[in-house]
Each structure stands twice: as C-alpha cells, then as structure tokens.
Design a protein around this motif. Structure first.
Motif, mmCIF file in Angstrom:
data_model
loop_
_atom_site.group_PDB
_atom_site.id
_atom_site.type_symbol
_atom_site.label_atom_id
_atom_site.label_comp_id
_atom_site.label_asym_id
_atom_site.label_seq_id
_atom_site.Cartn_x
_atom_site.Cartn_y
_atom_site.Cartn_z
ATOM 1 N N ARG A 283 30.773 -49.956 169.883
ATOM 2 C CA ARG A 283 31.613 -49.542 168.753
ATOM 3 C C ARG A 283 31.079 -48.240 168.161
ATOM 4 O O ARG A 283 31.850 -47.337 167.800
ATOM 5 C CB ARG A 283 31.649 -50.626 167.680
ATOM 6 N N GLU B 130 41.776 -47.991 162.130
ATOM 7 C CA GLU B 130 40.835 -49.087 161.841
ATOM 8 C C GLU B 130 41.537 -50.211 161.068
ATOM 9 O O GLU B 130 41.255 -51.392 161.278
ATOM 10 C CB GLU B 130 39.614 -48.578 161.050
ATOM 11 N N TYR B 131 42.470 -49.846 160.175
ATOM 12 C CA TYR B 131 43.227 -50.870 159.439
ATOM 13 C C TYR B 131 44.106 -51.674 160.405
ATOM 14 O O TYR B 131 44.173 -52.906 160.338
ATOM 15 C CB TYR B 131 44.083 -50.237 158.347
ATOM 16 N N ALA C 26 41.309 -43.932 159.630
ATOM 17 C CA ALA C 26 41.374 -45.020 158.647
ATOM 18 C C ALA C 26 42.595 -45.897 158.925
ATOM 19 O O ALA C 26 42.534 -47.128 158.814
ATOM 20 C CB ALA C 26 41.442 -44.444 157.228
ATOM 21 N N ASP D 191 52.258 -52.950 154.722
ATOM 22 C CA ASP D 191 51.739 -54.064 153.933
ATOM 23 C C ASP D 191 51.568 -53.706 152.459
ATOM 24 O O ASP D 191 50.638 -54.169 151.805
ATOM 25 C CB ASP D 191 50.371 -54.534 154.494
ATOM 26 N N GLY D 192 52.454 -52.850 151.943
ATOM 27 C CA GLY D 192 52.412 -52.533 150.521
ATOM 28 C C GLY D 192 51.462 -51.421 150.123
ATOM 29 O O GLY D 192 51.337 -51.106 148.943
ATOM 30 N N ILE D 193 50.741 -50.849 151.091
ATOM 31 C CA ILE D 193 49.873 -49.710 150.753
ATOM 32 C C ILE D 193 50.234 -48.501 151.613
ATOM 33 O O ILE D 193 50.951 -48.630 152.597
ATOM 34 C CB ILE D 193 48.368 -50.026 150.933
ATOM 35 N N THR D 194 49.744 -47.336 151.208
ATOM 36 C CA THR D 194 49.913 -46.128 152.007
ATOM 37 C C THR D 194 48.536 -45.599 152.387
ATOM 38 O O THR D 194 47.681 -45.406 151.523
ATOM 39 C CB THR D 194 50.679 -45.049 151.240
ATOM 40 N N ILE D 195 48.337 -45.408 153.677
ATOM 41 C CA ILE D 195 47.034 -44.954 154.163
ATOM 42 C C ILE D 195 47.183 -43.570 154.784
ATOM 43 O O ILE D 195 48.080 -43.345 155.600
ATOM 44 C CB ILE D 195 46.471 -45.909 155.241
ATOM 45 N N GLY D 196 46.322 -42.663 154.397
ATOM 46 C CA GLY D 196 46.217 -41.360 155.055
ATOM 47 C C GLY D 196 44.984 -41.373 155.932
ATOM 48 O O GLY D 196 44.191 -42.306 155.890
ATOM 49 N N GLN D 197 44.818 -40.287 156.731
ATOM 50 C CA GLN D 197 43.665 -40.175 157.634
ATOM 51 C C GLN D 197 43.822 -41.083 158.860
ATOM 52 O O GLN D 197 43.707 -42.318 158.773
ATOM 53 C CB GLN D 197 42.343 -40.483 156.931
ATOM 54 N N GLU E 167 41.982 -54.091 162.286
ATOM 55 C CA GLU E 167 41.505 -55.245 161.515
ATOM 56 C C GLU E 167 42.615 -56.225 161.211
ATOM 57 O O GLU E 167 42.377 -57.424 161.036
ATOM 58 C CB GLU E 167 40.846 -54.775 160.214
ATOM 59 N N PRO F 232 28.464 -53.948 168.913
ATOM 60 C CA PRO F 232 28.254 -52.909 167.898
ATOM 61 C C PRO F 232 27.784 -51.566 168.453
ATOM 62 O O PRO F 232 28.153 -50.513 167.918
ATOM 63 C CB PRO F 232 27.180 -53.509 166.982
ATOM 64 N N ARG G 202 33.153 -44.768 167.808
ATOM 65 C CA ARG G 202 33.314 -44.057 166.536
ATOM 66 C C ARG G 202 32.693 -42.667 166.583
ATOM 67 O O ARG G 202 33.228 -41.716 166.020
ATOM 68 C CB ARG G 202 32.726 -44.880 165.396
#
Lengths: 161, 247
Positions: free
Chosen positions: B127, B108-109, B105, B96-102, B112, B124, B131
């Motif tokens: 959850r 979770e992206y 993370a 989606d146009g971004i780069t995520i490390g980890q 979502e 919760p 986590r």
C-alpha cells in the motif's frame, strides 16, 4: 526522486510524505492521525492533498529555481494565496478545534508547515482567520514544537530557536 | 410504480443530466431527483480521468457534469462551481451527501466505501508503494504541468517546461518501478498507482516527451490501456470530447 523526506522502516524505504504518514498510521495506529468515519477521512485527505499537491509543489525549491530569482517571491505568494483562499473556504465546513473536527489529523500536519512557508514568503494571513487560528493552536502542541525547523540537528545557528 | 418526483433546482446550482455542460447562467430546468453520485469532470483533465477509471473499475453508476476549463474563461471559476469546490478544480465528486475534491482523496473514499474490486493491496508495505507512486505523479509531476501553471510560465516556455517536469518525474518513476512493478505498477494487480500512470503518460504524449528512456512505464501503460475501464474513461470518449479529438 532525489527528494526528502524518505523513511527507511521495516525493511523498506518510502518516499512522499503522505505515503509515509499513511504507512505509519496503518502499522502504528495509535494515536490516530485519520478519523474512523470515511467521510471525515475523505475531508482529511482532501485538505492534505490540497496542500501537498495543490500548493507546496508549486513553490518548492526546484520550481522556484526555474521561475527565476526576480519572479520567485511573487510566484510563491500567488501560489500560496490561491491555495489558502480555497483552504479557508473548505475549513469553514470541516474545522472544529483543528482542520477536521476536534482531533489532530494528517491535515493538520500539512497545515502548519505550509503556514510557515507562507510566513517565509511574506504572505499576508489576514484573509485566512481559520487557518491562522488552527495553526496557532497546533503550535502549542509538543509534537509540533519538537519537530519545528528551528530545533533540528541541521538548523543553522542564525535560525535556531 | 409512481411517477418520478420533479424538483426545480436552486438557482445557485445548475444540475444537469449526464453529458450536459455546466452553465454559468441560464434558466433552471426541472430535473429528475438523482441519488447517483455526480462527477464534475473535464474530458482532458488527467485528474478527472483517474477518478473516471476508478468509478468504471468499481462499476459505480454515476452522473457526469462536464466543466470546460477553457470556455468562458474557464467554467471552473463560475460562482456555482466555486461553491461546490473552492479549489476551482476538477474532479469533484458529490457522493453520499458530501462533496470531495482532490482525485486521490476521492479514490481512497471509493476504496473505503465500495471496497471491491480493490484498488489498494492488503499488505501495508505494498500500500505504501502504491501511495508513493500515486503521490509522485499527483504531487510531483501533474501539478507542475497543469493548465494554471503553464499559463504562468508563458506560451514560449510552456512546452519545454512541461517536458522537463514530466521527464524529471518519469526518470524517478522508472527507477522506482524497477523494484515494485510486476504486470502493473505494484505487483500484478491494478491499483491506484496505475490510475495515475495512464493519464500522466497521455500528458507526456501530448507534450511530445520521448518515452524511450522509460520502458517499464511504457509497458505498463500499454497493458492498462487494453482494459475496459481505461478505455471507457478515456478522454477521447467523453461526453465533452470535441469532435476532432473523438475516437
């Protein structure tokens, strides 16, 4: 886990600082500690994890014990510098006033304590101007002051503010 | 139906087809423009495996660029990979146009933005348990026995260090699972915690950790490995799996 922090809340006990913070965010949502936009949330979590998985565990008390007294300082410095090199680069594209944009987020909550560790292990922060700037701004906020290690009930007298 | 547009990639980044390895140098190739997510992965990286499982569970089609952590001094240190992920680590996901490390993370992206099937429960408190277990593994165990730390520890001490770190973490995890586990780590639904568990057990096996003290971990690991997403993402089935380790 035989570790701190642990939070006893709403009838459960949660370990792991980021799991605690995410629970607080979900149950006490204001003010926000995570942005609304999923991409910004990803950046906040990435930075938080960089610190909470990629730096801190490698220089925590039990690991330093294993490394041995002679090597402790250089080990801690190397681990923190390595992580801060990466963090400084990432912040180039995510940071505004704070780590991600202009609102305080979970990433900022991870940054300040890690910079304190860097200071403790005499890491030169000159290569990390963005980290330094953000850290300095955050330390002016009341929440970061009242929670500071030098102001806690168990702070030894010689370290007390 | 028109022809697929071709584009010469910029010389600073070698985008490759699925299953091809990242090359530090070499001539740019004409490539098909891809709008699919791109996962930078190493077959044996437990953190990459977590994300491979998530992508499989959510049926997300993606391209893979393999990054060999050993070859050429470690391809993660190449200029172009550093530009993509300054952490010089896998996994990284371009989406989606971004780069995520980890890895967490990333997961979770994905949760979502592609919420079905769920990888985190709705409640919760559950959850929080998911986590907590994920972080126990992803912060409390794996980083202490990853490649770069083991290099620092030195070859003589590597095995005992890794065993001690994993046993210590598994002692805590086994206790926590007493109160959270059902069929899986938290209740009866597969969650992000399970995505962390299986690769960590594989690491335990690799470092010859005796799993007898951890019956709950063993049971859950065994159940999860029967699921297709955990099989198709397995290190022994990746494009960069060496022949001698291939399933």
């Amino acid at each position: 886990m035989k570790q701190v922090p642990a939070l006893k809340i709403d009838g459960i006990t949660i370990g792991q600082s980021l799991a605690i913070i995410e629970y607080l965010e979900e149950t006490r949502p204001t003010p926000r500690l995570l942005p609304q936009d999923p991409k910004k949330r990803a950046h906040v979590r990435m930075i938080s994890d960089l610190i909470a998985s990629g730096i801190q565990p490698l220089q925590n008390l039990s690991v330093l014990k294993q490394v041995g007294q002679e090597k402790q300082l250089s080990w801690a410095q190397q681990v923190i510098s390595s992580g801060f090199n990466a963090l400084e680069r990432i912040l180039q594209s995510t940071a505004g006033k704070y780590c991600v944009g202009d609102e305080v987020s979970m990433a900022d909550l991870c940054l300040v304590p890690q910079v304190a560790n860097a200071d403790r292990y005499k890491v030169d922060l000159t290569p990390y101007p963005t980290i330094s700037r953000i850290n300095k701004s955050l330390l002016t906020l009341e929440a970061f002051q009242v929670s500071h290690p030098c102001r806690q009930p168990d702070t030894p007298p010689e370290l007390r503010a | 139906m028109g022809s697929t547009p071709f584009r010469v990639p910029p010389p600073t980044l070698q985008l490759c087809e699925r299953g091809r390895s990242l090359r530090g140098q070499g001539s740019p190739r004409t490539m098909t423009e891809s709008s699919k997510p791109i996962l930078y992965s190493y077959f044996r990286s437990s953190c990459s495996w977590r994300v491979r499982i998530a992508l499989a569970l959510k049926s997300i089609d993606y391209e893979m660029v393999t990054v060999n952590l050993i070859k050429d001094g470690g391809q993660q240190f190449s200029e172009e990979f550093q530009a993509l992920n300054p952490m010089k680590q896998v996994p990284a996901l371009k989406i989606d146009g971004i780069t995520i490390g980890q890895s967490l993370a990333i997961i979770e992206y994905l949760e979502e933005t592609r919420p079905t099937p769920r990888l985190l429960p709705q409640d919760p408190k559950k959850r929080a348990h998911v986590r907590m277990i994920s972080d126990l593994i992803a912060s409390g165990i794996q980083p202490l026995q990853n490649l770069s730390v083991l290099k620092q520890v030195g070859q003589e001490k590597q095995l005992s260090w890794a065993q001690q770190v994993i046993s210590s973490g598994f002692n805590a995890l086994e206790r926590i699972l007493q109160s959270t586990a059902g069929k899986y780590c938290v209740g009866d639904e597969v969650s992000m915690a399970d995505l962390c568990l299986v690769p960590q057990v594989a690491n335990a096996d690799r470092y010859k950790v005796d799993l007898t003290p951890y019956p709950t971990i063993s049971r859950i690991n065994k159940s999860l490995l029967t699921l297709e997403a955990f099989q198709v993402s397995h290190p022994c089935r990746q494009p960069d799996t060496p022949p001698e380790l291939r399933a």
